[in-house]
Design an enzyme around this catalytic site. Structure first.
Site, PDB file in Angstrom:
ATOM      1  N   CYS B  49      -9.560  35.078   0.305  1.00 27.42           N
ATOM      2  CA  CYS B  49      -9.543  35.983  -0.847  1.00 27.42           C
ATOM      3  C   CYS B  49     -10.809  36.841  -0.901  1.00 27.42           C
ATOM      4  O   CYS B  49     -10.842  37.865  -1.579  1.00 27.42           O
ATOM      5  CB  CYS B  49      -9.357  35.200  -2.138  1.00 27.42           C
ATOM      6  SG  CYS B  49     -10.488  33.833  -2.279  1.00 27.42           S
ATOM      7  N   GLN B 114     -15.209  25.536   1.403  1.00 25.96           N
ATOM      8  CA  GLN B 114     -13.831  25.849   1.814  1.00 25.96           C
ATOM      9  C   GLN B 114     -13.795  26.731   3.052  1.00 25.96           C
ATOM     10  O   GLN B 114     -12.879  26.650   3.863  1.00 25.96           O
ATOM     11  CB  GLN B 114     -13.112  26.577   0.683  1.00 25.96           C
ATOM     12  CG  GLN B 114     -12.637  25.661  -0.423  1.00 25.96           C
ATOM     13  CD  GLN B 114     -11.851  26.412  -1.468  1.00 25.96           C
ATOM     14  OE1 GLN B 114     -12.028  27.616  -1.649  1.00 25.96           O
ATOM     15  NE2 GLN B 114     -10.980  25.713  -2.139  1.00 25.96           N
ATOM     16  N   GLN B 118     -11.196  27.108   6.330  1.00 22.70           N
ATOM     17  CA  GLN B 118     -10.428  28.333   6.573  1.00 22.70           C
ATOM     18  C   GLN B 118     -10.714  28.894   7.970  1.00 22.70           C
ATOM     19  O   GLN B 118      -9.822  29.398   8.648  1.00 22.70           O
ATOM     20  CB  GLN B 118     -10.779  29.372   5.498  1.00 22.70           C
ATOM     21  CG  GLN B 118     -10.200  29.014   4.131  1.00 22.70           C
ATOM     22  CD  GLN B 118     -10.903  29.725   2.987  1.00 22.70           C
ATOM     23  OE1 GLN B 118     -12.066  30.122   3.089  1.00 22.70           O
ATOM     24  NE2 GLN B 118     -10.192  29.890   1.881  1.00 22.70           N
ATOM     25  N   GLY B 187      -5.323  22.571 -22.870  1.00 18.00           N
ATOM     26  CA  GLY B 187      -5.113  23.867 -22.197  1.00 18.00           C
ATOM     27  C   GLY B 187      -4.763  23.644 -20.743  1.00 18.00           C
ATOM     28  O   GLY B 187      -5.515  22.986 -20.018  1.00 18.00           O
ATOM     29  N   ALA B 188      -3.610  24.172 -20.337  1.00 18.78           N
ATOM     30  CA  ALA B 188      -3.148  23.932 -18.958  1.00 18.78           C
ATOM     31  C   ALA B 188      -3.305  25.183 -18.094  1.00 18.78           C
ATOM     32  O   ALA B 188      -2.588  25.364 -17.117  1.00 18.78           O
ATOM     33  CB  ALA B 188      -1.696  23.463 -18.975  1.00 18.78           C
ATOM     34  N   GLY B 189      -4.234  26.047 -18.482  1.00 20.18           N
ATOM     35  CA  GLY B 189      -4.497  27.256 -17.677  1.00 20.18           C
ATOM     36  C   GLY B 189      -5.290  26.910 -16.437  1.00 20.18           C
ATOM     37  O   GLY B 189      -5.505  25.736 -16.110  1.00 20.18           O
ATOM     38  N   THR B 191      -8.533  27.231 -15.708  1.00 20.46           N
ATOM     39  CA  THR B 191      -9.795  26.506 -15.920  1.00 20.46           C
ATOM     40  C   THR B 191      -9.522  25.045 -16.264  1.00 20.46           C
ATOM     41  O   THR B 191     -10.170  24.134 -15.738  1.00 20.46           O
ATOM     42  CB  THR B 191     -10.602  27.158 -17.058  1.00 20.46           C
ATOM     43  OG1 THR B 191     -10.541  28.559 -16.897  1.00 20.46           O
ATOM     44  CG2 THR B 191     -12.029  26.700 -17.079  1.00 20.46           C
ATOM     45  N   GLY B 192      -8.548  24.832 -17.153  1.00 25.29           N
ATOM     46  CA  GLY B 192      -8.182  23.474 -17.548  1.00 25.29           C
ATOM     47  C   GLY B 192      -7.711  22.680 -16.343  1.00 25.29           C
ATOM     48  O   GLY B 192      -8.087  21.516 -16.157  1.00 25.29           O
TER      49      GLY B 192
END
Lengths: 274, 426
Positions: B49, B114, B118, B187-189, B191-192
């Site tokens: 990315c 990471q 990769q 919060g399941a976004g 960040t969460g």
């Protein structure tokens, strides 16, 4: 043997200072450069300190408990020994500097002022008295360690509460671990003081004709024992978390220091031997 | 060395351009097929990315960087990308850049671990596509070694550098054993989820998720093997949790001071750690006035992130040392490549002569004597060639006596008439 005793007497403060410096270096540098070496240095210092005390006992024909400078050497050793045991059991190596600092102070004072005492009262050569004093000193070492961990806990608690992520936050173990170290030191200190008091109560009335239960040292020691004991009872039988027991351990330590000073001022105690 | 490469990364282009040019695995495979036909003999393609990089040996030795970028733009046209968005590397610079990327010091988040994975994946794709020669293989192996050494020998990857991981770091400074603690993620976004994954990776005893949208909560709970608590009831369950991480987009406080006061009574004073990583905040910051309530918001956690980033930056010189060591090792090996064929042919030449001479006396002496003469001849050839072989190899390995190495090689070739033989062998 006398020359060995004198040599050890000179080098022991330096060895403790060196050990303290190794622990302090790792703490301040946030690195574990001396992670294993410092433990070995502590072990060697401790071993030499033990030999020093044994040699003194053999050479002068009495356990090293006859005056405060002999006792200081004993205290330096018991503090280092208690810390060494705790480090071995928990593998927490980041707090050594704060404990060994006390060994440096006690051993230095002892080395500077200690004298070669050959003639001491017969009563001070008693083996039971040796156990009484050694267990009391180990007990007080436990209380010193408990107080140090208590102070470190409060520092860490403050750092986390105020979001100050500096040296203490980075280098000290977690709050729960500090609390446990404080608690375990306190238990060990309390148990050994109990042993010392028990021996004292059984043996002292026979050994000292002027024995008195109203002796200031006995009263203050009793108060210290009650302070720590009540804290432990509360911790075990009710839900005491963190700060309460820690503050109590600091009060107990302050009381112990007060007792030490007081008993040295009030010279009319049968408990004063020098 | 004709190794060339282009890269578009966070130093040269914004995130939109980088994202637009990103190649997935299938696209990398397709691009390698195209590149093999038209521009590169061998090489590799790395695309994450934050960067897309193409390195390799150009066909017929044509050192034209634009060929590579043009081919890439033809393969994946992206508006507004120009030549200035590409950094170009050649020879030693190209190898050094690959090593820097592998070590993580060229990453957006310095020390990002990471990237090494990769890179390994890119190398594997290149190998699978027969896009790798012996030099490229050596570059890969050394790059991976640089990456591993950087992690092992320095602290380039130490400390939390994301807010959600910093939250876990604070939690570990409060509790001795996280595996005995229970956590709630509000919060399941993204960040969460990240915080929940970190907690799970640390071995948290149990983890629960609550979210306005039940579907999202259930999805995250499944992923992290947690349970779901209905959003309108979560305050009633607060006392069951030692760690609460909140990361919602709620405009109002979801947890008030009063909620925590009630919670602490139920917990009988046991410490609770509240991590508010939402903007605007989900938890009333005045909760930190309560004893044994440890509250952190995003600003305080960023302090930890910044500290760790500074520490990582301080490790960069050590990584540079590792890169330099490996570069010296790599080019030491690379420089011997020029002299190895000469040494090999020289040895073959001497062996050929000795075999010829031995053949002549083979039937004139007894087998026993022949064995002795054969043995002596081998030792003689070995001793005669030992010094020139070692000297030539040493000269090449240092990499600093290039002209002397070339001269000596030429002299050997000329004196022993090896030119034709080397060509034959190759």
């Amino acid at each position: 043997m006398l020359s060995t005793i004198h040599f050890l007497n000179i080098i022991l403060p330096f060895l403790y200072l060196f050990t303290f410096a190794a622990y302090l270096h790792d703490f301040l540098q946030e690195k574990n450069t001396f992670a294993n070496i410092k433990r070995i240095i502590l072990f060697l210092t401790l071993t030499l300190n033990c030999f020093y005390l044994i040699f003194r006992t053999i050479e002068f024909n009495h356990p090293p408990i006859t005056n405060k400078y002999e006792i200081f050497a004993l205290v330096a050793c018991t503090i280092a020994f208690s810390y060494f045991l705790l480090e071995l059991l928990t593998d927490i190596r980041g707090t050594g500097a704060f404990i060994i600092f006390f060994s440096v102070i006690f051993q230095t004072l002892s080395s500077v002022f200690i004298e070669d005492l050959i003639e001491v009262p017969e009563i001070l050569k008693n083996r039971l008295l040796g156990i009484h004093v050694i267990s009391a000193m180990l007990g007080y070492s436990g209380f010193i360690m408990s107080a140090v961990y208590g102070i470190l806990y409060l520092q860490m608690y403050r750092a986390i509460k105020k979001n100050k992520f500096g040296l203490f936050f980075n280098r000290l173990p977690s709050l729960e671990i500090l609390e446990k170290l404080n608690y375990y030191s306190l238990i060990i200190g309390f148990a050994l003081l109990t042993v010392a008091i028990t021996i004292g109560i059984i043996w002292l009335p026979d050994a000292f004709p002027d024995f008195s239960y109203s002796d200031p040292k006995l009263i203050t020691t009793g108060i210290i024992w009650l302070i720590y004991g009540s804290g432990l009872v509360y911790k075990i039988f009710s839900d005491w978390y963190g700060k309460k027991l820690i503050i109590l351990s600091l009060i107990g330590f302050a009381a112990a220091m007060f007792s030490l000073i007081l008993s040295n001022i009030l010279q009319n105690s049968f408990h004063i031997f020098n | 060395m004709n190794l060339v490469g282009i890269t578009i990364n966070h130093h040269t282009a914004n995130v939109e351009l980088r994202e637009a040019l990103h190649l997935n695995r299938d696209e990398i495979i397709e691009f390698i097929k195209t590149a093999k036909k038209s521009i590169l003999n061998e090489g590799f393609v790395l695309s994450t990315c934050n960067r897309t990089e193409i390195f390799g040996y150009p066909k017929e030795g044509k050192l034209d960087f634009n060929n590579i970028s043009d081919e890439l733009m033809k393969f994946k046209p992206v508006e507004n990308i120009t030549a200035k968005h590409f950094e170009k590397y050649f020879s030693c610079g190209a190898v050094k850049h690959i090593f820097k990327v592998a070590s993580g010091i060229d990453s957006l988040v310095i020390g990002d671990s990471q990237i090494l994975g990769q890179m390994k994946e890119s190398f594997e794709i290149a190998e699978d596509m027969n896009f790798v020669g012996s030099v490229m293989k050596r570059v890969f192996d050394t790059a991976v070694k640089v990456g591993k050494r950087s992690i092992k020998e320095t602290e380039i990857g130490e400390g939390a550098v994301s807010v959600s991981y910093a939250a876990v770091q604070v939690v570990e400074k409060i509790f001795a054993d996280i595996t005995t603690k229970n956590a709630l993620v509000i919060g399941a976004g993204e960040t969460g989820e990240l915080a929940a994954v970190h907690l799970r990776d640390k071995g948290i005893n149990s983890i629960a998720v609550t979210n306005r949208s039940l579907d999202k909560a259930e999805r995250l709970a499944e992923k992290i093997h947690g349970e779901v608590i209905p959003f309108n009831q979560f305050t009633e369950h607060l006392h069951k949790f030692d760690i609460v991480i909140s990361a919602t987009s709620s405009p109002d406080y979801l947890i008030t001071k009063n909620d925590i006061k009630i919670d602490m009574k139920k917990r009988r004073g046991a410490p609770i750690c509240l991590m508010d990583i939402a903007v605007p905040r989900d938890i009333d910051p005045s909760v930190k006035d309560i004893d044994f309530v440890f509250y952190n918001d995003i600003d305080s956690l960023k302090v930890i992130v910044d500290q760790n980033m500074k520490k990582r930056e301080g490790e960069i010189p050590k990584v540079h040392e590792i890169i330099l060591e490996e570069l010296i090792g790599f080019f030491g090996w690379y420089n011997t490549l020029e002299v190895v064929p000469t040494i090999k042919t020289l040895r073959s030449f001497f062996d050929e002569i000795s075999n010829d001479e031995l053949e002549k006396i083979k039937h004139k002496v007894t087998d026993e004597d022949f064995a002795k003469v054969e043995d002596m001849t081998k030792r003689l050839v070995g001793r005669l060639l030992h010094n020139p072989t070692i000297k030539l190899r040493e000269l090449a390995e240092t990499g600093t006596h290039t002209q002397e190495t070339i001269n000596n090689t030429l002299v050997l070739k000329e004196f022993f008439g090896l030119n034709g033989k080397i060509d034959e062998e190759q």
